[in-house]
Design a protein around this motif. Structure first.
Motif, short mmCIF file in Angstrom:
data_model
loop_
_atom_site.label_atom_id
_atom_site.label_comp_id
_atom_site.label_asym_id
_atom_site.label_seq_id
_atom_site.Cartn_x
_atom_site.Cartn_y
_atom_site.Cartn_z
N THR A 177 25.23 48.74 21.68
CA THR A 177 23.92 48.59 22.32
C THR A 177 23.72 47.16 22.76
O THR A 177 24.41 46.23 22.31
N TRP A 178 22.74 46.97 23.64
CA TRP A 178 22.43 45.62 24.11
C TRP A 178 21.88 44.76 22.98
O TRP A 178 22.08 43.54 22.97
N MET A 179 21.20 45.36 22.03
CA MET A 179 20.69 44.59 20.91
C MET A 179 21.84 44.05 20.06
O MET A 179 21.80 42.90 19.61
N HIS A 180 22.89 44.86 19.88
CA HIS A 180 24.06 44.37 19.16
C HIS A 180 24.71 43.20 19.91
O HIS A 180 25.11 42.20 19.31
N ALA A 181 24.79 43.34 21.24
CA ALA A 181 25.37 42.26 22.04
C ALA A 181 24.52 41.00 21.94
O ALA A 181 25.05 39.88 21.82
N ALA A 182 23.20 41.16 21.98
CA ALA A 182 22.31 40.01 21.89
C ALA A 182 22.47 39.30 20.55
O ALA A 182 22.45 38.06 20.48
N ARG A 183 22.62 40.07 19.47
CA ARG A 183 22.80 39.45 18.16
C ARG A 183 24.09 38.65 18.10
O ARG A 183 24.14 37.56 17.51
N ALA A 184 25.14 39.16 18.74
CA ALA A 184 26.41 38.45 18.76
C ALA A 184 26.29 37.15 19.56
O ALA A 184 26.81 36.10 19.16
N VAL A 185 25.60 37.21 20.70
CA VAL A 185 25.39 36.01 21.50
C VAL A 185 24.59 34.98 20.73
O VAL A 185 24.90 33.78 20.74
N ALA A 186 23.57 35.42 20.01
CA ALA A 186 22.75 34.51 19.22
C ALA A 186 23.57 33.86 18.11
O ALA A 186 23.40 32.66 17.82
N GLU A 187 24.46 34.63 17.51
CA GLU A 187 25.29 34.09 16.42
C GLU A 187 26.16 32.96 16.91
O GLU A 187 26.37 31.96 16.21
N HIS A 188 26.70 33.08 18.13
CA HIS A 188 27.62 32.08 18.66
C HIS A 188 26.91 30.93 19.36
O HIS A 188 27.51 29.87 19.58
N ASN A 189 25.65 31.12 19.75
CA ASN A 189 24.98 30.11 20.57
C ASN A 189 23.67 29.61 19.97
O ASN A 189 22.94 28.86 20.63
N GLY A 190 23.38 30.00 18.75
CA GLY A 190 22.12 29.61 18.14
C GLY A 190 21.90 28.12 18.06
O GLY A 190 20.78 27.63 18.23
N ASP A 191 22.97 27.36 17.81
CA ASP A 191 22.82 25.90 17.71
C ASP A 191 22.46 25.27 19.05
O ASP A 191 21.81 24.22 19.10
N ALA A 192 22.87 25.91 20.15
CA ALA A 192 22.62 25.35 21.48
C ALA A 192 21.22 25.67 21.98
O ALA A 192 20.68 24.94 22.83
N TYR A 193 20.64 26.75 21.49
CA TYR A 193 19.31 27.16 21.95
C TYR A 193 18.43 27.50 20.75
O TYR A 193 18.08 28.66 20.52
N PRO A 194 18.05 26.50 19.95
CA PRO A 194 17.33 26.77 18.71
C PRO A 194 15.95 27.38 18.93
O PRO A 194 15.39 27.98 18.00
N GLY A 195 15.40 27.27 20.13
CA GLY A 195 14.08 27.83 20.40
C GLY A 195 14.09 29.25 20.93
O GLY A 195 13.02 29.82 21.20
N TYR A 196 15.27 29.85 21.08
CA TYR A 196 15.36 31.18 21.68
C TYR A 196 14.81 32.26 20.75
O TYR A 196 14.98 32.19 19.53
N ILE A 242 17.67 14.35 30.52
CA ILE A 242 17.98 14.94 29.22
C ILE A 242 17.05 16.12 28.99
O ILE A 242 15.82 15.98 29.05
N VAL A 243 17.62 17.27 28.71
CA VAL A 243 16.84 18.47 28.40
C VAL A 243 16.75 18.58 26.89
O VAL A 243 17.76 18.79 26.21
N GLU A 244 15.56 18.43 26.36
CA GLU A 244 15.37 18.40 24.91
C GLU A 244 15.60 19.77 24.27
O GLU A 244 15.34 20.80 24.86
N ARG A 245 16.13 19.72 23.04
CA ARG A 245 16.32 20.90 22.19
C ARG A 245 17.19 21.97 22.86
O ARG A 245 16.99 23.16 22.67
N VAL A 246 18.16 21.53 23.64
CA VAL A 246 19.10 22.44 24.29
C VAL A 246 20.49 21.83 24.18
O VAL A 246 20.65 20.62 24.30
N PRO A 286 22.25 23.58 29.56
CA PRO A 286 20.94 23.96 30.05
C PRO A 286 21.03 25.08 31.09
O PRO A 286 21.99 25.15 31.86
N THR A 287 20.02 25.93 31.10
CA THR A 287 20.00 27.03 32.07
C THR A 287 19.50 26.58 33.43
O THR A 287 19.58 27.33 34.41
N LEU A 288 18.96 25.36 33.49
CA LEU A 288 18.36 24.76 34.69
C LEU A 288 17.02 25.39 35.05
O LEU A 288 16.47 25.12 36.12
N THR A 289 16.50 26.23 34.15
CA THR A 289 15.14 26.73 34.31
C THR A 289 14.16 25.95 33.44
O THR A 289 12.95 26.11 33.58
N GLU A 290 14.67 25.12 32.53
CA GLU A 290 13.81 24.29 31.70
C GLU A 290 13.00 23.35 32.61
O GLU A 290 13.50 22.90 33.64
#
Length: 292
Positions: A158-177, A263-267, A271-275
């Motif tokens: 499921t997409w939720m499973h995929a999202a959890r995997a993405v969060a596990e690998h990228n949580g440090d880069a996007y702590p506010g997600y 500098i994009v803070e807390r990222v 950066p996604t360039l939408t900040e």
């Protein structure tokens, strides 16, 4: 070209020098300005630029190619062609096909490396450049992290499973997600396969040359970066980046007169360039181009 996504962009295709059919998106815009060439990162695809394109299309034309082995572009028969100098040849073939004499190059990570290489080989084609969390020197810590996960295919039910995997690998880069942000990212990184499983949307063989030290960049990138001198240049760095060291970002701003460092803070990377800070940096760069 086929019209796609509620007429927001058209799909186009071009051929590489070694016979691969490659894909790009064309978001229409004003023809009296250079087009914006959006170059994605190592494991990314054209969907990475959707939010940027939504904001800029119309006032600007955006060309968003997918590198070989990503998204709708063909997979290479020889995995050792998954290197920056070959990607550069692919991009040049597209620019020639579209007869674009000048572009504003937006490059994230690998895309920023390609931007610098394009400046080194065809300087007149660059009207301006935005380098997103990448520079002439890369942090070995971040490169080691990327080598640890790139090319490891997993599937999700499921997409939720995929999202959890993405969060596990990228949580440090996007702590506010939050969950919705991780779902958004998961849908850009993955696709649904014929078996109904959700998998990463790139050829796992792109990892083969990347794991050879030195192949993540190529030649002397400081010299390539210097080729941007005299052009409007914007450097965007994630405050938490493990790819673009703070001292390298500062040195980049110093070496080119007028180059702007944001500098994009807390990222982290990238950066996604939408900040807000990144979007404002884009607007300042494009104002320089429009006013030239």
């Amino acid at each position: 070209m086929a019209l796609s996504d509620k007429q927001r962009f058209t799909d186009g295709y071009w051929w590489s020098n070694d016979g691969l059919r490659l894909h790009y998106r064309d978001y229409g815009g004003r023809v009296d300005r250079p087009a914006i060439l959006c170059l994605h990162g190592l494991t990314r695809n054209a969907r990475d630029w959707e939010d940027v394109a939504d904001r800029l299309a119309g006032e600007w034309r955006l060309i968003v190619p997918e590198m070989r082995g990503r998204g709708e572009s063909g997979y290479a028969r020889d995995p050792m062609t998954y290197v920056p100098l070959v990607y550069l040849q692919d991009v040049e073939a597209l620019l020639n096909q579209l007869e674009l004499p000048q572009v504003v190059a937006f490059g994230t990570s690998l895309g920023g490396i390609l931007t610098m290489l394009l400046a080194a080989t065809d300087r007149d084609r660059i009207a301006a450049a935005l380098l997103n969390d990448v520079g002439p020197e890369l942090d070995p810590v971040g490169l080691g992290r990327i080598r640890g996960y790139v090319g490891r295919q997993v599937s999700h039910p499921t997409w939720m499973h995929a999202a959890r995997a993405v969060a596990e690998h990228n949580g440090d880069a996007y702590p506010g997600y939050e969950v919705r942000d991780w779902l958004h990212m998961a849908k850009r990184l993955h696709r649904l396969n014929s078996a109904g499983r959700i998998i990463l949307d790139y050829d796992m063989k792109i990892a083969e040359p990347f794991r050879v030290p030195g192949n993540e960049a190529g030649p002397d990138m400081w010299r390539a970066y210097a080729a941007l001198a005299g052009k409007p240049v914007s450097i965007v760095r994630g405050e938490l980046s493990d790819i673009l060291p703070a001292q390298v970002g500062a040195a980049m701003a110093e070496r080119i007169d007028g180059a702007e460092l944001t500098i994009v803070e807390r990222v982290g990377h990238a950066p996604t360039l939408t900040e807000p800070a990144a979007a404002a940096a884009i607007d300042r760069l494009l104002a320089r181009v429009a006013g030239a």
